[in-house]
Write a protein that holds these residues in place. Structure first.
Motif, PDB file in Angstrom:
ATOM      1  N   ALA A 158      41.486  51.452  38.616  1.00 27.72           N
ATOM      2  CA  ALA A 158      40.760  52.394  39.330  1.00 27.72           C
ATOM      3  C   ALA A 158      39.346  52.596  38.584  1.00 27.72           C
ATOM      4  O   ALA A 158      38.299  52.561  39.042  1.00 27.72           O
ATOM      5  N   MET A 159      39.585  52.502  37.352  1.00 27.84           N
ATOM      6  CA  MET A 159      38.421  52.781  36.303  1.00 27.84           C
ATOM      7  C   MET A 159      37.375  51.510  36.384  1.00 27.84           C
ATOM      8  O   MET A 159      36.235  51.740  36.784  1.00 27.84           O
ATOM      9  N   GLU A 160      38.063  50.416  36.483  1.00 23.63           N
ATOM     10  CA  GLU A 160      37.162  49.153  36.544  1.00 23.63           C
ATOM     11  C   GLU A 160      36.674  49.159  37.727  1.00 23.63           C
ATOM     12  O   GLU A 160      35.480  48.595  37.800  1.00 23.63           O
ATOM     13  N   MET A 161      37.336  49.545  38.738  1.00 17.79           N
ATOM     14  CA  MET A 161      36.683  49.186  40.354  1.00 17.79           C
ATOM     15  C   MET A 161      35.670  50.312  40.518  1.00 17.79           C
ATOM     16  O   MET A 161      34.722  50.006  41.104  1.00 17.79           O
ATOM     17  N   LEU A 209      43.636  49.927  54.036  1.00 12.29           N
ATOM     18  CA  LEU A 209      43.178  51.305  52.917  1.00 12.29           C
ATOM     19  C   LEU A 209      42.187  52.021  54.112  1.00 12.29           C
ATOM     20  O   LEU A 209      41.642  52.784  53.865  1.00 12.29           O
ATOM     21  N   GLY A 210      42.121  51.284  55.435  1.00 15.92           N
ATOM     22  CA  GLY A 210      41.381  52.241  56.322  1.00 15.92           C
ATOM     23  C   GLY A 210      40.222  52.282  56.275  1.00 15.92           C
ATOM     24  O   GLY A 210      39.247  53.367  56.425  1.00 15.92           O
ATOM     25  N   CYS A 211      39.465  51.077  55.985  1.00 14.04           N
ATOM     26  CA  CYS A 211      38.066  50.810  55.861  1.00 14.04           C
ATOM     27  C   CYS A 211      37.721  49.527  56.630  1.00 14.04           C
ATOM     28  O   CYS A 211      38.469  48.874  57.324  1.00 14.04           O
ATOM     29  N   THR A 212      36.688  49.197  56.764  1.00 13.65           N
ATOM     30  CA  THR A 212      35.976  47.984  57.506  1.00 13.65           C
ATOM     31  C   THR A 212      36.576  46.990  56.675  1.00 13.65           C
ATOM     32  O   THR A 212      36.582  46.884  55.589  1.00 13.65           O
ATOM     33  N   ALA A 213      36.348  45.591  57.461  1.00  8.44           N
ATOM     34  CA  ALA A 213      36.580  44.332  56.462  1.00  8.44           C
ATOM     35  C   ALA A 213      35.625  44.196  55.833  1.00  8.44           C
ATOM     36  O   ALA A 213      35.806  43.685  54.588  1.00  8.44           O
ATOM     37  N   GLU A 214      34.366  44.378  56.162  1.00  2.46           N
ATOM     38  CA  GLU A 214      33.260  44.387  55.115  1.00  2.46           C
ATOM     39  C   GLU A 214      33.562  45.142  53.598  1.00  2.46           C
ATOM     40  O   GLU A 214      33.157  44.458  52.715  1.00  2.46           O
ATOM     41  N   GLU A 215      33.758  46.321  53.971  1.00  4.88           N
ATOM     42  CA  GLU A 215      34.006  47.120  52.740  1.00  4.88           C
ATOM     43  C   GLU A 215      35.049  46.684  51.839  1.00  4.88           C
ATOM     44  O   GLU A 215      35.275  46.625  50.534  1.00  4.88           O
ATOM     45  N   ALA A 216      36.369  46.008  52.566  1.00  3.10           N
ATOM     46  CA  ALA A 216      37.472  45.442  52.002  1.00  3.10           C
ATOM     47  C   ALA A 216      36.952  44.216  51.151  1.00  3.10           C
ATOM     48  O   ALA A 216      37.278  44.002  49.908  1.00  3.10           O
ATOM     49  N   GLN A 217      35.997  43.314  51.690  1.00  5.97           N
ATOM     50  CA  GLN A 217      35.362  42.245  51.126  1.00  5.97           C
ATOM     51  C   GLN A 217      34.855  42.461  49.779  1.00  5.97           C
ATOM     52  O   GLN A 217      35.018  41.759  48.916  1.00  5.97           O
ATOM     53  N   ALA A 218      33.869  43.549  50.131  1.00  6.79           N
ATOM     54  CA  ALA A 218      33.299  44.067  48.728  1.00  6.79           C
ATOM     55  C   ALA A 218      34.076  44.418  47.693  1.00  6.79           C
ATOM     56  O   ALA A 218      33.846  44.214  46.317  1.00  6.79           O
ATOM     57  N   GLU A 230      35.358  40.244  39.987  1.00  2.00           N
ATOM     58  CA  GLU A 230      34.314  40.121  39.198  1.00  2.00           C
ATOM     59  C   GLU A 230      34.678  40.805  37.810  1.00  2.00           C
ATOM     60  O   GLU A 230      34.520  40.330  36.789  1.00  2.00           O
ATOM     61  N   ARG A 231      35.638  42.199  38.163  1.00  2.00           N
ATOM     62  CA  ARG A 231      36.013  42.847  36.924  1.00  2.00           C
ATOM     63  C   ARG A 231      37.115  42.145  36.328  1.00  2.00           C
ATOM     64  O   ARG A 231      37.345  42.336  34.986  1.00  2.00           O
ATOM     65  N   PHE A 232      37.710  41.337  37.014  1.00  2.00           N
ATOM     66  CA  PHE A 232      39.077  40.632  36.596  1.00  2.00           C
ATOM     67  C   PHE A 232      38.881  39.025  36.774  1.00  2.00           C
ATOM     68  O   PHE A 232      39.540  38.472  37.321  1.00  2.00           O
ATOM     69  N   PRO A 233      37.972  38.634  35.902  1.00  2.00           N
ATOM     70  CA  PRO A 233      37.905  37.102  35.997  1.00  2.00           C
ATOM     71  C   PRO A 233      39.128  36.456  35.621  1.00  2.00           C
ATOM     72  O   PRO A 233      39.867  36.873  34.809  1.00  2.00           O
ATOM     73  N   GLY A 234      39.318  35.485  36.165  1.00  2.00           N
ATOM     74  CA  GLY A 234      40.851  34.602  36.028  1.00  2.00           C
ATOM     75  C   GLY A 234      41.354  34.901  37.215  1.00  2.00           C
ATOM     76  O   GLY A 234      42.103  33.641  37.477  1.00  2.00           O
ATOM     77  N   ILE A 235      41.548  35.764  37.957  1.00  2.00           N
ATOM     78  CA  ILE A 235      42.246  36.024  39.031  1.00  2.00           C
ATOM     79  C   ILE A 235      41.868  34.919  40.265  1.00  2.00           C
ATOM     80  O   ILE A 235      42.680  34.505  40.858  1.00  2.00           O
ATOM     81  N   GLN A 236      40.547  34.753  40.347  1.00  2.00           N
ATOM     82  CA  GLN A 236      39.874  33.759  41.293  1.00  2.00           C
ATOM     83  C   GLN A 236      40.357  32.468  41.020  1.00  2.00           C
ATOM     84  O   GLN A 236      40.753  31.605  42.013  1.00  2.00           O
ATOM     85  N   ARG A 237      40.169  32.303  39.816  1.00  2.00           N
ATOM     86  CA  ARG A 237      40.470  30.860  39.280  1.00  2.00           C
ATOM     87  C   ARG A 237      41.867  30.341  39.322  1.00  2.00           C
ATOM     88  O   ARG A 237      42.299  29.396  39.909  1.00  2.00           O
ATOM     89  N   TYR A 238      43.021  31.375  39.359  1.00  2.00           N
ATOM     90  CA  TYR A 238      44.306  31.488  39.260  1.00  2.00           C
ATOM     91  C   TYR A 238      44.567  30.932  40.768  1.00  2.00           C
ATOM     92  O   TYR A 238      45.315  29.924  41.091  1.00  2.00           O
ATOM     93  N   ILE A 239      44.035  31.785  41.734  1.00  2.00           N
ATOM     94  CA  ILE A 239      44.277  31.283  43.203  1.00  2.00           C
ATOM     95  C   ILE A 239      43.718  30.182  43.675  1.00  2.00           C
ATOM     96  O   ILE A 239      44.417  29.191  44.215  1.00  2.00           O
ATOM     97  N   HIS A 240      42.559  29.861  43.065  1.00  2.00           N
ATOM     98  CA  HIS A 240      42.010  28.604  43.489  1.00  2.00           C
ATOM     99  C   HIS A 240      42.947  27.421  42.917  1.00  2.00           C
ATOM    100  O   HIS A 240      43.298  26.421  43.807  1.00  2.00           O
ATOM    101  N   ASP A 241      43.222  27.531  41.700  1.00  2.00           N
ATOM    102  CA  ASP A 241      43.973  26.318  40.848  1.00  2.00           C
ATOM    103  C   ASP A 241      45.358  26.171  41.691  1.00  2.00           C
ATOM    104  O   ASP A 241      45.923  25.211  41.895  1.00  2.00           O
ATOM    105  N   THR A 242      45.901  27.393  42.091  1.00  2.00           N
ATOM    106  CA  THR A 242      47.261  27.388  42.417  1.00  2.00           C
ATOM    107  C   THR A 242      47.343  26.535  43.883  1.00  2.00           C
ATOM    108  O   THR A 242      48.071  25.631  44.151  1.00  2.00           O
ATOM    109  N   LEU A 243      46.606  27.165  44.558  1.00  2.00           N
ATOM    110  CA  LEU A 243      46.084  26.344  45.958  1.00  2.00           C
ATOM    111  C   LEU A 243      45.925  24.988  45.858  1.00  2.00           C
ATOM    112  O   LEU A 243      46.520  24.191  46.554  1.00  2.00           O
TER     113      LEU A 243
END
Length: 949
Positions: A758-761, A793-802, A809-822
């Motif tokens: 929460a703090m990071e986000m 979360l009860g928000c719009t898809a755009e807000e969710a995407q943000a 951005e705050r947790f670099p590594g996650i995106q790479r993990y997802i990419h590499d795994t797939l």
DNA sequence: GAGGTCACG
DNA sequence: GACGTACGTGACCTCT
């Protein structure tokens, strides 16, 4: 054989237990690729290798068996309770090597013998005597001084016994024994009796050592003579000791005497050496990283190497290699299944023959037939065995006449047959293979048989092919496996016993049909095992199968058998309360609805709510039916629809009553008074266990009213329940696997991970942001989509995407993990856990977007969920031995709920058990995997499961 | 047997 | 632009 006299037999008896201690002290502390210490195992393996090289020499072995010590107490302890009492416990890093000795022996396809109540020395002596009686020569591979009593003895048969110390490469004959003891072998026992043995705690006579003992026996020609001569000796300490401790000397003489008339569990002829099949040996060498030996195995040029004998030819059965996905593999060159070939075993003589042949074969497929599906209640009706294709039998044990007037079928007495089979089923020298052998373990355990060692073709199939199927989920049932891998359609249970009301018990099936059915299952299991064993090695499944899933089979069987106590009265009380309230609710709901209807029917409920009562927000799914699930009803309730609130409560109580308070009472086993779930080891594609009949992995906890059901799970009198949970294990693993600095830091510092997120986000932590952060954290684990997150979360898809972008951005590594795994899954077709467990995703490249995206989300989650499953399974496999070692044999592991283990233990053991359980769980990844986050374990205790949280 | 719902991690 | 809308399970109920 190139010996001139090819009829001359030469038996080698290997004193395995003694060797292993010496090898341990002489060799450096090697570890295998998994970090398991294997120094002594390596020494042992090279010793067997050397012996195998002697195979073709003129005076080499024609027969060979390895003899091991089994238990810690033997008949000698009954004579003298201090016998071997001084022995220090074996070094910590030697202990895990003992079972590997058996693996090594099996890898060479050599016989391995151990018997309760007997020491290896006694078995060696008995086998040696028997062999010489038949005129065989015997070489005892050992340097144990007790065994030197046997050396040289030639009987009328003409056989001779010598010893071989492979470490010093020394032959020990009569001259060597005389050199060591000063007396010939037949007097060695007398010398040993006088001098005693401090290691074995043979008392001997105090003050007499080897020198004096030898001198006395030399002078007097024997122990009794020496003792008898004592009063005439010159006064002094020696004379006094001999007189005073004469009885101790006589006791010692009995203790050092070898028991030469033990029953021989396996006939001598079965030790005959043939070709040593290459594959099991290669698998073993590879598993433990014995690469130099592995190279020698495959290097044909080493001459005179073991090549000629350790024949690298393909196994005689011609196991097929792995097939490319989707295509049928070529069928092995086996004869087709022939139901007429099977034997129905109806005499003890026939049974004994099968048992002897099974010992010789060293691998036997077994299957038990019972009167019911519940392994905790079913009666044993028969057992089938297979030793090769079409080489199978059925042993009927509990059949009845086909009707009440029919004669009882001819069959063996069940207790007698089980007693005859027990040594085979428990022999470490014989691998027992089953399809879902956990079931057979439980049934046989109830007849006093602890089956080991085992292989399970169902679990092997799972380790190879989890998720692997064009059309959906690959099943691992026998019928399906037979069809897929053998091109064979098995008889079905239905054909045999019928279904529904007309169904008969297996006990009523005529013996001829039962034989065909049961023996076929064993035959098919044997064939599947032959296919899967090499595939595991070739396809990299050995590690997860051998190290995680196979050991778990026996552990889980034990948990199921233990069961857990539930408080029937408490459940009945809850049921009654729920019943009353449900009736009240029903009346009010019907009134508000303007008439009676079936509340439990979503179809009728939808029509009442949206058509008759006219509430807004009705969504019809693809079946044209209104959705009425919890979120919809909550939405209506928020609009002020009281009936929706009432239906929600009705649903909750109905669920709790039917699924829990009623069903659990019905699940109490009348014999044990406890509830025994059944765990499936192949139920979840990720490697998790699943629980069924009843499912004890979904007992309520999230709501106060549901939690009361957990309070009905209780400990026996004088005991407590202990619940140990991994905290946030999947997020921790994600932090490690994706290498996310901020998350790892938070876990290392023991922070509240959702608050940190929460703090990071959001830059601030309160109830709201923490809750949203928690949702996002889970979304990540499950393979996020902006739509899904927006819905949660009860928000719009755009807000969710943000938010997703911000998370990456705050947790670099996650995106790479997802990419590499797939990337990997798209390429290879499977994902892998940190421990090498594969899950297949055949639809990852599907043209159908929904299908493809579904596979992608599952593929992102599988390595994390699967690694978590691997870790708790490793903890479970280690828990029993760790508790025993800690002196806590009364702590019983009862349940596993994915990240939680539940134990029952005497109240007084809690404080001792807590740190052991904590240590085993927190350290379960090691030494295979070194995690960069700590694994947190939370432990609670109480008189009920609810109270233990 | 399928679909809907809901209990758990 | 439709597809459907978070991963993994098992049990119970209704309806066809």
């Amino acid at each position: 054989m190139d010996t001139p006299d090819s009829s001359k037999r030469h038996l080698y008896l290997v004193d395995g237990s003694a060797y292993i201690f010496r090898a341990y002290h002489r060799l450096p502390p090697l570890t295998n690729p998994r970090g398991v210490p294997v120094g002594a195992v390596y020494g042992y393996t090279t010793m067997l290798w050397k012996l195998a090289e002697d195979l073709h020499k003129a005076d080499g072995p024609t027969h060979l068996a390895v003899i091991l010590d089994k238990g810690s107490t033997t008949f000698r302890n009954a004579l003298y309770d201090q016998y071997k009492a001084n022995r220090p416990p074996p070094p910590e890093d030697l202990v895990p090597q003992f079972p590997l000795i058996r693996d090594a022996t099996r890898a060479f396809s050599l016989a391995c013998i151990e018997e309760d109540d007997l020491e290896a020395d006694d078995l060696i002596a008995s086998y040696a005597r028997e062999a010489t009686r038949l005129g065989w020569d015997v070489t005892i591979v050992s340097s144990d001084k007790d065994l030197m009593q046997l050396v040289g003895t030639c009987s009328e048969g003409g056989g001779c016994i010598d010893m071989l110390d492979t470490m010093k490469n020394l032959r020990i004959g009569i001259p060597e024994v005389i050199e060591k003891f000063g007396v010939p072998p037949e007097l060695v026992g007398d010398v040993l009796a006088l001098m005693g043995d401090s290691v074995d705690n043979v008392p001997g006579i105090r003050g007499i050592g080897p020198k004096t003992a030898t001198k006395l026996i030399q002078e007097h020609g024997g122990l009794e003579n020496a003792l008898a001569a004592a009063p005439a000796m010159k006064a002094g300490k020696l004379r006094e000791s001999l007189i005073e401790q004469a009885e101790m000397a006589r006791l010692s003489r009995v203790l050092v005497a070898l028991k030469e008339d033990c029953p021989l569990p396996i006939p001598l002829e079965d030790f005959a050496l043939g070709q040593i099949p290459r594959d099991p040996l290669a698998a073993f060498l590879e598993e433990h990283g014995f690469t130099s030996l592995l190279r020698r195995l495959d290097d044909g040029k080493g001459s005179p190497g073991p090549k000629t004998q350790l024949n690298p030819a393909k196994p005689e059965t011609g196991a097929a290699p792995a097939a490319p996905q989707g295509s049928r593999q070529p069928l092995p060159a086996w004869p087709t299944v022939d139901l007429a070939a099977y034997q129905c075993v109806q005499s003890m003589g026939e049974l004994q023959q099968w048992i002897a042949r099974a010992f010789a074969a060293r691998v036997v497929a077994i299957d038990t037939e019972t009167s019911a599906l519940d392994s905790m209640q079913a009666d044993l009706v028969g057992i089938s065995m297979a030793l090769g294709p079409n080489d199978a039998c059925y042993i009927p044990l509990g059949h009845r006449g086909t009707d009440m007037f029919a004669e009882m079928p001819l069959q063996l007495d069940r207790a007698e047959a089980v007693a005859a089979l027990k040594p085979l089923l428990e022999s470490d020298a014989v691998l027992k293979v089953g399809q879902n052998i956990k079931y057979d373990l439980t049934v046989l355990a109830r007849h006093g048989v602890d089956v080991a060692p085992i292989d399970d073709t169902m679990v092997m199939s799972f380790c190879l092919d989890a998720g692997r199927s064009e059309t959906g989920i690959a099943g691992h049932g026998m019928d399906e496996l037979a069809d897929r891998h053998l091109g064979h359609t098995t008889m079905t249970f239905k054909e045999l016993c019928g279904t529904g009301k007309k169904a008969i018990s297996f006990a009523e099936v005529p013996l001829a049909d039962a034989t065909r059915y049961a023996a076929e299952d064993a035959d098919v299991t044997w064939r599947l095992h032959r296919l899967f064993a090499p595939r595991l090695l070739e396809e990299g499944g050995t590690r997860i199968y051998q190290r995680v899933d196979r050991p778990l089979v026996t552990v889980v069987a034990g948990m199921e058998r233990a069961g857990i106590k539930v408080d029937r009265e408490r459940l009945a009380g809850l049921s009654a309360t729920f019943t009353t309230r449900i009736a009240e609710l029903e009346a009010v709901i019907h009134e508000k609805a303007g008439g009676p209807f079936t509340i439990g029917s979503p179809k009728q409920l939808g029509e009442v709510l949206f058509d008759r009562l006219g509430y807004k927000g009705g969504k019809k799914g693809k079946t044209g039916q209104y959705s009425t699930d919890q979120s919809v009803l909550e939405g209506l309730a928020a609009q002020g629809a009281e009936v929706a609130t009432l239906v929600l409560e009705w649903r909750q109580l109905s669920k709790l009553k039917s699924t829990y308070t009623e069903a659990l009472q019905a699940a109490i086993n009348p014999q044990t008074g406890r509830v025994h779930t059944s765990y499936s080891l192949v139920g979840a594609q990720t490697g998790r266990l699943s629980s069924n009949e009843p499912n004890l992995q979904n007992i309520p906890i999230r709501t106060e009213i549901g939690r009361q059901i957990r309070d009905a799970f209780v400990a026996e009198q004088g005991n407590v329940l202990l619940a140990a949970d991994y905290s946030q294990i999947e997020l921790r693993l994600a932090a490690h696997m994706a290498d996310v600095p901020a998350l790892k830091e938070a876990f290392a510092g023991g922070e509240d991970i959702h608050a940190r997120t929460a703090m990071e986000m959001f830059g601030t932590v309160d109830r709201d942001t923490r809750g949203r952060a928690k949702t996002i954290n889970f979304a990540i684990l499950y393979g996020i989509s902006r739509w899904g997150l927006a819905g949660r979360l009860g928000c719009t898809a755009e807000e969710a995407q943000a938010m997703i972008d911000r998370y990456f951005e705050r947790f670099p590594g996650i995106q790479r993990y997802i990419h590499d795994t797939l990337e990997k899954v798209r390429e290879c077709g499977y994902s892998e856990t940190l421990f090498g467990r594969k899950t297949w995703f055949p639809r990852i490249n599907s043209k159908n977007q929904a299908e493809r995206q579904g596979s992608e989300r599952a593929a992102i989650n599988a390595p994390i969920q699967g690694t978590s499953a691997d870790i708790i399974k490793r903890a479970m496999a280690r828990m029993g031995p760790a508790l025993i070692e800690a002196g806590l044999p009364n702590v019983r592991m009862l349940l596993q709920v994915h990240d939680e283990l539940v134990f029952e233990l005497p109240e007084g053991d809690v404080e001792a058990a807590r740190p052991v359980i904590e240590r085993v769980m927190a350290g379960a990844a090691e030494p295979s995997v070194r995690l960069t986050v700590p694994l947190g374990v939370e432990i609670g205790t109480g008189l009920s499961w609810g109270a233990a949280h």
